[in-house]
Design an enzyme around this catalytic site. Structure first.
Site, PDB file in Angstrom:
ATOM      1  N   HIS A   7     -15.589 -23.225 -46.886  1.00  0.00           N
ATOM      2  CA  HIS A   7     -16.885 -22.789 -47.427  1.00  0.00           C
ATOM      3  C   HIS A   7     -17.125 -23.310 -48.831  1.00  0.00           C
ATOM      4  CE1 HIS A   7     -19.217 -20.186 -44.883  1.00  0.00           C
ATOM      5  NE2 HIS A   7     -18.141 -19.587 -44.446  1.00  0.00           N
ATOM      6  N   ASP A  28     -19.488 -14.771 -37.403  1.00  0.00           N
ATOM      7  CA  ASP A  28     -20.377 -15.498 -38.317  1.00  0.00           C
ATOM      8  C   ASP A  28     -21.659 -15.929 -37.610  1.00  0.00           C
ATOM      9  OD1 ASP A  28     -18.526 -15.348 -40.342  1.00  0.00           O
ATOM     10  OD2 ASP A  28     -17.715 -17.364 -40.045  1.00  0.00           O
ATOM     11  N   HIS A  38     -40.230  25.731 -64.363  1.00  0.00           N
ATOM     12  CA  HIS A  38     -39.690  25.666 -63.006  1.00  0.00           C
ATOM     13  C   HIS A  38     -39.684  27.075 -62.407  1.00  0.00           C
ATOM     14  CE1 HIS A  38     -38.408  21.617 -63.928  1.00  0.00           C
ATOM     15  NE2 HIS A  38     -37.782  21.478 -62.780  1.00  0.00           N
ATOM     16  N   ASN A  66     -27.549 -19.328 -55.988  1.00  0.00           N
ATOM     17  CA  ASN A  66     -26.636 -19.792 -57.049  1.00  0.00           C
ATOM     18  C   ASN A  66     -26.686 -18.855 -58.268  1.00  0.00           C
ATOM     19  OD1 ASN A  66     -28.963 -20.382 -58.451  1.00  0.00           O
ATOM     20  ND2 ASN A  66     -28.856 -22.589 -58.096  1.00  0.00           N
ATOM     21  N   GLU A  94     -13.586  -9.058 -47.417  1.00  0.00           N
ATOM     22  CA  GLU A  94     -14.876  -9.206 -46.729  1.00  0.00           C
ATOM     23  C   GLU A  94     -14.638  -9.267 -45.210  1.00  0.00           C
ATOM     24  OE1 GLU A  94     -16.627 -12.988 -47.522  1.00  0.00           O
ATOM     25  OE2 GLU A  94     -18.609 -12.413 -46.779  1.00  0.00           O
ATOM     26  N   HIS A  95     -13.705 -10.138 -44.802  1.00  0.00           N
ATOM     27  CA  HIS A  95     -13.359 -10.283 -43.380  1.00  0.00           C
ATOM     28  C   HIS A  95     -11.877  -9.963 -43.189  1.00  0.00           C
ATOM     29  CE1 HIS A  95     -16.497 -13.414 -44.237  1.00  0.00           C
ATOM     30  NE2 HIS A  95     -17.065 -12.862 -43.188  1.00  0.00           N
ATOM     31  N   TYR A 128     -34.472 -14.824 -49.942  1.00  0.00           N
ATOM     32  CA  TYR A 128     -34.141 -16.071 -50.617  1.00  0.00           C
ATOM     33  C   TYR A 128     -33.207 -16.887 -49.729  1.00  0.00           C
ATOM     34  CZ  TYR A 128     -33.227 -19.538 -54.067  1.00  0.00           C
ATOM     35  OH  TYR A 128     -33.183 -20.760 -54.703  1.00  0.00           O
ATOM     36  N   GLN A 179     -12.354 -20.352 -43.445  1.00  0.00           N
ATOM     37  CA  GLN A 179     -12.797 -19.681 -44.663  1.00  0.00           C
ATOM     38  C   GLN A 179     -12.771 -20.639 -45.845  1.00  0.00           C
ATOM     39  OE1 GLN A 179     -13.802 -16.560 -44.170  1.00  0.00           O
ATOM     40  NE2 GLN A 179     -14.747 -16.874 -46.150  1.00  0.00           N
ATOM     41  N   GLU A 213     -31.076  27.205 -66.545  1.00  0.00           N
ATOM     42  CA  GLU A 213     -31.133  25.840 -67.072  1.00  0.00           C
ATOM     43  C   GLU A 213     -32.167  25.694 -68.195  1.00  0.00           C
ATOM     44  OE1 GLU A 213     -31.500  23.041 -63.812  1.00  0.00           O
ATOM     45  OE2 GLU A 213     -29.404  23.329 -63.234  1.00  0.00           O
TER      46      GLU A 213
END
Lengths: 431, 431
Positions: free
Chosen positions: B263, B362, B421, B215, B328-329, B131, B260, B416
């Site tokens: 943005h 970036d 099994h 978005n 994040e950074h 996207y 930053q 079990e």
């Protein structure tokens, strides 16, 4: 009767497509209830845990304590069947050995031709919560499969939550937690346990990621807390697909189909074969084995409602069908098992050859039994060490490297209309 | 004015805790709308895409075609600024080189002491959707960061969707798609594009995983289709944390904080320093640089509402704060930048030393700029090649290995309560 399909029949494409889209799990809409539980735990902490646990598990944690003590765990271990405990230890050691190979180097760094240092470091997640279902679905093997990789990853704090309906906790589950190195165990389950792990209470410090299977309430709670914490996949009903040629042993194949079917009435067992005789023999063997199976009621419902036998001209023709089904477990009992294995793109795990029943992988092989269900092997993997670690990328430039790369960064910053990005480079180059 | 905190002050713990819990993004409840859009695309396919695209983007895809043609992409490439295109090519090559090192071996297999063969194979996801937002947030660099790793992984089919409001598509975005090797491009966006990728329409074949930012509608759609397909993380507003000692250059640091902040008004820029003088100088430099910044309105709002300067006695004291913020950074401009890097557990990416502004990462360093936001670096990693691959575990036993491991598997199956099994192993051992 399970579904029978023949890839040579005229309507196969349509029938296979509708088989692919069968929903096996009734989706229960419990989101509103779960939202209320999470909000209560956020706002009232331990008090809310106490109330929900009294209501759902009929125990008073204010009296017996939310945390399961070391003495209680030791006593549980002593109460375990010796053979089962020895088997659990073998499983633990093999799971650890297998997963140790998945551990990445703590740091990888390289210097490129320009002198730029690049790389990444891997670190363990600082605190992980493990949800363990209570009652009949409390599987000690699952405790090992979730907890051992977290400890191999190096997670310093591993917290287990498990409901104890009417005060009952399975001794082998507690023994498995001890064997795996779980750091804290709390007797709380449901959405309230997930909320406590995500948001913390007075007694339970919050974690950064939650793993482990659970019912619809637990799954809904995991979805809702996702973002606040990490979560593993949402597990659906289990599946096996067996690919067999005429050399397949019908009794063994029937046993494996039923081992899957006994899990749950929503489980799914599929046989794809190029041998019509084998198809018939397996179907008979299933009917015969069902007569003496302890969980025959569950297994027969699963086989009747979701089982399938698909005939193909040659086994190689099955490969695209397998990739579309993307089974959690794929067994290949055929002379060219290795060649088929190499061709498959989508499967959670492949069990190669007639002497590799899935149950070996479920318990003691060492590979993980937490695998992608509901066709999600098309895009995801079984649980592994990397699920308990994360990668921080590293970058280091000196003045020369910045001079070399700077102009391109400035050009892109300007092209994207991000003037301050461009300036942050230009200001260092006196441009 | 950004927030100022001093770790020595009596109320620091409380103030830091409330700083941590500040919500920067207004969560829009668009789920009902998005559910309706997805259902329309499932039931009416291309026809629904045509209607939504006419409504939201004011174009008639029945007339100009849903798919962006190769000729259109070539023409876009020719229309691009030559410097920007050259920078994009440099970025592409470096991103490819960096990510090639992340590619795992196609198959790893080993044989243990018992003769059991264990391992795994890695395969690329067969079809991936990317996207790309339209309008001003259409960043060609993000196309490269998402598409190149998918192609390095070996994904055979990479499909890009991008809205073209009033018919407009950014030429550099199409050029980036071509450079990265995107296989199909469709002019459709919003929840309808996500639904088309997940469920398919007459024109767009479905994919197995969807990545890329968007978005609130796109994010809600990704959450709703998760399970049917895989998704990447849900990206929140971007953040930078700069750790600097008195050697830090206030102008450079201010430029990075503003890179930053420009943005998005919800972006966050934080400085942690042990130098009160630097703190004051950076604050002045920010005010001064804001005067000449093209996106000053956005950057000043972000700095005012979410910016912060935190004083610590020594930079080492900042490590636990960084780990709780999990930025994040993370930029480290300090003499002991490497020692601090080694101590940090939680960060998406670390930019080491004063000559490594985030903008280099970036755009052109080669490492990925899709990184975990909103404190999710505590449990997740930046985008990488493994996000476009999946692991199938492999297991192979012969009769001897089954005899060695079988009894333990039988013991656990019985413990079990899973009799089938146990039988699936026992039947092969004539037990």
């Amino acid at each position: 009767m399970p579904l029978r399909l023949d890839s040579q029949s005229a309507d196969f494409a349509d029938r296979f497509r509708s088989f692919l889209s069968v929903k096996r799990e009734a989706s229960q809409d419990v989101e509103q209830t779960v939202r209320g539980i999470i909000e209560a735990v956020i706002s009232r902490g331990d008090e809310a845990l106490k109330e929900f646990t009294a209501k759902f598990d009929r125990i008073d944690v204010a009296k017996i304590g939310l945390r399961v003590s070391a003495a209680e765990i030791d006593a549980a271990e002593k109460a375990c069947d010796k053979d089962a405990l020895a088997a659990l230890k073998l499983a633990r050691d093999r799971i650890e050995a297998y997963h140790l190979r998945q551990k990445p180097k703590a740091e990888e760094r390289f210097t490129d031709a320009l002198g730029v240092e690049l790389g990444a470091k891997w670190t363990a997640i600082e605190a992980v919560g493990l949800y363990v279902p209570g009652g009949t679905a409390a599987y000690p093997s699952s405790v090992l499969m979730n907890a051992v990789p977290a400890k191999v990853a190096g997670c310093p704090r591993l917290v287990m939550v498990v409901p104890s309906p009417d005060g009952k906790l399975a001794p082998l589950v507690l023994a498995a937690a001890k064997l795996a190195g779980v750091d804290e165990v709390y007797r709380v389950g449901g959405a309230q346990a997930v909320a406590a792990l995500a948001y913390g209470t007075e007694t339970i410090a919050p974690v950064a990621k939650i793993v482990g299977p659970g019912n619809a309430y637990v799954a809904a709670a995991k979805r809702l807390v996702f973002g606040k914490v990490g979560i593993d996949m949402i597990a659906g009903p289990s599946e096996v697909l067996i690919l067999a040629d005429k050399t397949g042993n019908p009794d063994w194949i029937a046993a494996d189909l039923l081992a899957q079917a006994e899990h749950d009435t929503s489980a799914q067992s599929i046989l794809i074969t190029d041998s019509p005789e084998l198809a018939t023999d397996v179907e008979k063997a299933v009917e015969s084995q069902l007569k003496t199976l302890p969980r025959a009621d569950v297994a027969s419902a699963s086989w009747r409602d979701f089982g399938a036998i698909i005939l193909v001209p040659k086994l190689a023709d099955a490969v695209p069908l397998v990739d579309r089904l993307a089974p959690e477990h794929l067994e290949i009992a055929a002379v060219d098992a290795e060649a088929l294995t190499a061709k498959i793109r989508n499967a959670g795990a492949i069990f190669i050859g007639a002497h590799t029943p899935e149950a070996i992988g479920d318990y003691v092989a060492g590979s993980n039994h937490v695998l992608p269900t509901a066709r999600s092997a098309r895009f995801s993997s079984g649980l592994n060490v990397l699920d308990f670690m994360k990668r921080t990328s590293l970058l280091k430039c000196g003045p020369e490297q910045l001079r070399a790369l700077g102009p391109a960064a400035i050009a892109l910053g300007e092209a994207e209309g991000l003037g301050a990005h461009a300036r942050s480079v230009a200001i260092r180059l006196n441009l």
